[in-house]
Design a protein around this motif. Structure first.
Motif, PDB file in Angstrom:
ATOM      1  N   ARG A 121       0.764  -1.067  -0.176  1.00  0.00           N
ATOM      2  CA  ARG A 121      -0.129   0.098   0.224  1.00  0.00           C
ATOM      3  C   ARG A 121       0.679   1.325   0.050  1.00  0.00           C
ATOM      4  N   LEU A 122       0.368   2.295  -0.722  1.00  0.00           N
ATOM      5  CA  LEU A 122       1.117   3.212  -1.038  1.00  0.00           C
ATOM      6  C   LEU A 122       0.285   4.639   0.111  1.00  0.00           C
ATOM      7  N   VAL A 123       1.418   5.634   0.079  1.00  0.00           N
ATOM      8  CA  VAL A 123       0.809   7.044   0.741  1.00  0.00           C
ATOM      9  C   VAL A 123       0.500   7.926  -0.232  1.00  0.00           C
ATOM     10  N   PRO A 124      -0.171   8.867  -0.014  1.00  0.00           N
ATOM     11  CA  PRO A 124      -0.805   9.207   1.495  1.00  0.00           C
ATOM     12  C   PRO A 124      -2.187   8.650   1.798  1.00  0.00           C
ATOM     13  N   GLU A 125      -2.591   7.574   1.063  1.00  0.00           N
ATOM     14  CA  GLU A 125      -3.956   6.876   1.353  1.00  0.00           C
ATOM     15  C   GLU A 125      -3.600   6.002   2.441  1.00  0.00           C
ATOM     16  N   HIS A 126      -2.312   5.555   2.688  1.00  0.00           N
ATOM     17  CA  HIS A 126      -1.921   4.460   3.669  1.00  0.00           C
ATOM     18  C   HIS A 126      -0.548   4.913   4.309  1.00  0.00           C
ATOM     19  N   THR A 127      -0.406   5.773   5.224  1.00  0.00           N
ATOM     20  CA  THR A 127       0.776   6.263   5.873  1.00  0.00           C
ATOM     21  C   THR A 127       1.296   4.901   6.581  1.00  0.00           C
ATOM     22  N   HIS A 128       2.577   5.415   6.969  1.00  0.00           N
ATOM     23  CA  HIS A 128       3.407   4.263   7.792  1.00  0.00           C
ATOM     24  C   HIS A 128       2.555   3.850   9.096  1.00  0.00           C
ATOM     25  N   PRO A 129       2.584   2.605   9.356  1.00  0.00           N
ATOM     26  CA  PRO A 129       3.466   1.471   8.809  1.00  0.00           C
ATOM     27  C   PRO A 129       2.832   0.637   7.782  1.00  0.00           C
ATOM     28  N   ALA A 130       1.942   0.919   7.016  1.00  0.00           N
ATOM     29  CA  ALA A 130       1.104   0.247   6.150  1.00  0.00           C
ATOM     30  C   ALA A 130       1.943  -0.522   5.074  1.00  0.00           C
ATOM     31  N   ALA A 131       3.145   0.356   4.398  1.00  0.00           N
ATOM     32  CA  ALA A 131       3.946  -0.398   3.496  1.00  0.00           C
ATOM     33  C   ALA A 131       4.562  -1.565   4.143  1.00  0.00           C
ATOM     34  N   TYR A 132       5.282  -1.150   5.265  1.00  0.00           N
ATOM     35  CA  TYR A 132       5.982  -2.216   6.115  1.00  0.00           C
ATOM     36  C   TYR A 132       5.047  -3.498   6.407  1.00  0.00           C
ATOM     37  N   GLU A 133       3.858  -3.309   6.860  1.00  0.00           N
ATOM     38  CA  GLU A 133       3.126  -4.111   7.136  1.00  0.00           C
ATOM     39  C   GLU A 133       2.758  -5.138   6.029  1.00  0.00           C
ATOM     40  N   TYR A 211      10.167  15.444   1.035  1.00  0.00           N
ATOM     41  CA  TYR A 211       8.742  15.378   0.736  1.00  0.00           C
ATOM     42  C   TYR A 211       8.195  13.543   0.853  1.00  0.00           C
ATOM     43  N   TYR A 212       9.057  13.024   0.428  1.00  0.00           N
ATOM     44  CA  TYR A 212       8.748  11.520   0.706  1.00  0.00           C
ATOM     45  C   TYR A 212       8.714  11.024   2.095  1.00  0.00           C
ATOM     46  N   ARG A 213       9.733  11.468   2.682  1.00  0.00           N
ATOM     47  CA  ARG A 213       9.703  11.085   4.459  1.00  0.00           C
ATOM     48  C   ARG A 213       8.375  11.771   4.819  1.00  0.00           C
ATOM     49  N   ASP A 214       8.311  12.859   4.800  1.00  0.00           N
ATOM     50  CA  ASP A 214       7.121  13.762   5.622  1.00  0.00           C
ATOM     51  C   ASP A 214       5.943  12.945   5.194  1.00  0.00           C
ATOM     52  N   MET A 215       5.619  12.674   3.843  1.00  0.00           N
ATOM     53  CA  MET A 215       4.345  12.055   3.549  1.00  0.00           C
ATOM     54  C   MET A 215       4.107  10.762   4.199  1.00  0.00           C
ATOM     55  N   ARG A 216       5.263   9.943   4.171  1.00  0.00           N
ATOM     56  CA  ARG A 216       5.019   8.601   4.663  1.00  0.00           C
ATOM     57  C   ARG A 216       4.851   8.766   6.180  1.00  0.00           C
ATOM     58  N   ALA A 217       5.736   9.718   6.893  1.00  0.00           N
ATOM     59  CA  ALA A 217       5.512   9.606   8.107  1.00  0.00           C
ATOM     60  C   ALA A 217       4.105  10.082   8.920  1.00  0.00           C
ATOM     61  N   GLY A 218       3.331  10.820   7.827  1.00  0.00           N
ATOM     62  CA  GLY A 218       2.136  11.269   8.198  1.00  0.00           C
ATOM     63  C   GLY A 218       1.796  12.072   9.476  1.00  0.00           C
ATOM     64  N   GLY A 219       3.095  12.753   9.962  1.00  0.00           N
ATOM     65  CA  GLY A 219       2.928  13.410  11.334  1.00  0.00           C
ATOM     66  C   GLY A 219       3.326  12.741  12.443  1.00  0.00           C
ATOM     67  N   ARG A 220       3.590  11.521  12.049  1.00  0.00           N
ATOM     68  CA  ARG A 220       4.198  10.652  13.667  1.00  0.00           C
ATOM     69  C   ARG A 220       5.422  10.920  13.858  1.00  0.00           C
ATOM     70  N   ASP A 221       5.726  10.482  15.109  1.00  0.00           N
ATOM     71  CA  ASP A 221       7.297  10.611  15.381  1.00  0.00           C
ATOM     72  C   ASP A 221       7.655   9.065  15.018  1.00  0.00           C
ATOM     73  N   ILE A 222       8.910   9.126  14.130  1.00  0.00           N
ATOM     74  CA  ILE A 222       9.271   7.918  13.605  1.00  0.00           C
ATOM     75  C   ILE A 222      10.784   7.662  14.070  1.00  0.00           C
ATOM     76  N   SER A 223      11.292   8.610  15.172  1.00  0.00           N
ATOM     77  CA  SER A 223      12.428   8.552  15.410  1.00  0.00           C
ATOM     78  C   SER A 223      13.227   7.448  15.739  1.00  0.00           C
ATOM     79  N   GLY A 224      12.366   6.515  16.401  1.00  0.00           N
ATOM     80  CA  GLY A 224      13.024   5.131  16.992  1.00  0.00           C
ATOM     81  C   GLY A 224      12.291   4.096  16.347  1.00  0.00           C
ATOM     82  N   ASP A 225      11.878   4.081  15.009  1.00  0.00           N
ATOM     83  CA  ASP A 225      11.008   2.977  14.427  1.00  0.00           C
ATOM     84  C   ASP A 225      12.086   2.347  13.549  1.00  0.00           C
ATOM     85  N   VAL A 226      12.319   1.276  13.711  1.00  0.00           N
ATOM     86  CA  VAL A 226      13.117   0.607  12.708  1.00  0.00           C
ATOM     87  C   VAL A 226      12.485   0.063  11.473  1.00  0.00           C
ATOM     88  N   THR A 227      10.955   0.027  11.636  1.00  0.00           N
ATOM     89  CA  THR A 227      10.334  -0.410  10.445  1.00  0.00           C
ATOM     90  C   THR A 227      10.167   0.892   9.633  1.00  0.00           C
TER      91      THR A 227
END
Length: 315
Positions: A121-133, A211-227
């Motif tokens: 699944r792709l962003v912005p319809e499905h933000t992280h962690p959808a692609a990883y899942e 741009y890609y990073r911010d779109m994928r994060a969707g406003g979440r704090d991902i600083s410690g997220d290995v996925t």
């Protein structure tokens, strides 16, 4: 800053110009729908067809909430040493089964391995962690469905996903036997090294990456997220033998070097190949640019050898 007039040869400039004729440098300012139309058209124009002896079947992995489309490539003369699970690039926003269709077909033809391409699944319809899942679900499906060893591979965003799956499944009874990552984005530190030297590189700039990073994060704090970014991990032990191939003229170049160094420091096997004078996205140039053609042969050989459990690489 890099002097691209000296680093990049005429063949590669012709590839860059052809790409930009479809996909202009300011494309991140366009709507996602416009970006996807442009990217899909470009991929269709670059599609090299299927090599002889390769067939493909499009199907889906059923999960409790949704279906994950996949395409399975088979060689008329199969080598069952390994199954390649491939994750496409596209900044987590673009691409799918068709964008890397011919790349997967050629990997299948040249290795003999069955290749499974995953349409996460792709962003912005499905933000992280959808692609990883979806990528993890594809790994679990492959582990249930096939007895042969699993090798992880992907380019750009797909390289990120392949590595994330490698990190989170290293204790799995069917853990991957290897990973081959092509110009992956692993979460390197901005503002230094290749992120600074190649901040405005052709076909991928740091602005694009932001741009890609911010779109994928969707406003979440991902600083410690290995996925989200494998470099968020603090433990690089137990990872499968790894080959990382990067382009010299790419902000992501140093990610390959640093990933190799972390795996080797943890006692693992890893090799980094930085391809001189090449740019992000050069897989599409493998039939027109000699440097890209040679690099693709190295990618295929890495997949072939790791799939057989062989290690011919110096770290």
């Amino acid at each position: 800053m890099a002097d691209y007039a000296k680093l990049i040869n005429a063949e590669t400039w012709a590839f860059i110009d052809r790409t930009n004729s479809f996909y202009p440098p300011d494309a991140v300012d366009h709507s996602v729908e416009e970006q996807r139309r442009t990217y899909d058209r470009m991929c269709r124009e670059f599609h090299a067809g299927y090599p002889e002896g390769v067939s493909a079947e499009t199907t889906a992995i059923e999960t409790p909430t949704h279906a994950i489309p996949i395409r399975i490539y088979r060689n008329a003369r199969p080598d069952d040493a390994a199954l390649v699970l491939y994750f496409h690039g596209g900044g987590f926003i673009l691409g799918g089964l068709d964008s890397h269709d011919d790349v997967c077909a050629e990997i299948c033809q040249r290795t003999g391995y069955k290749v499974v391409s995953v349409d996460y699944r792709l962003v912005p319809e499905h933000t992280h962690p959808a692609a990883y899942e979806d990528s993890r679900a594809a790994f679990e499906w492959a582990a249930r469905t096939y007895a042969r060893p699993i090798l992880l591979s992907g380019d750009s965003a797909g390289g990120n996903l392949a590595a994330a799956v490698a990190h989170t499944t290293r204790g799995h009874e069917r853990a991957a036997i290897g990973q081959v990552l092509v110009y992956p984005g692993l979460g390197g530190k901005l503002g230094q090294g290749s992120y600074l030297t190649h901040a405005d590189a052709p076909l991928l700039s740091v602005r694009d990456m932001d741009y890609y990073r911010d779109m994928r994060a969707g406003g979440r704090d991902i600083s410690g997220d290995v996925t989200f970014a494998p470099f968020n991990d603090t433990d690089y032990s137990g990872l499968p033998p790894t080959v990382v191939i990067t382009a010299e003229c790419d902000p992501l170049s140093d990610d390959g070097r640093d990933y190799r160094d972390r795996i080797v420091a943890a006692g693992g096997k890893a090799r980094w190949i930085d391809e001189p004078g090449l740019v992000h996205g050069y897989l599409r140039a493998r039939h027109t640019v000699a440097r890209a053609r040679d690099s693709f042969s190295r990618i295929v050989e890495a997949i072939r050898s790791l799939g057989k459990g062989e290690w011919h690489h110096q770290s």
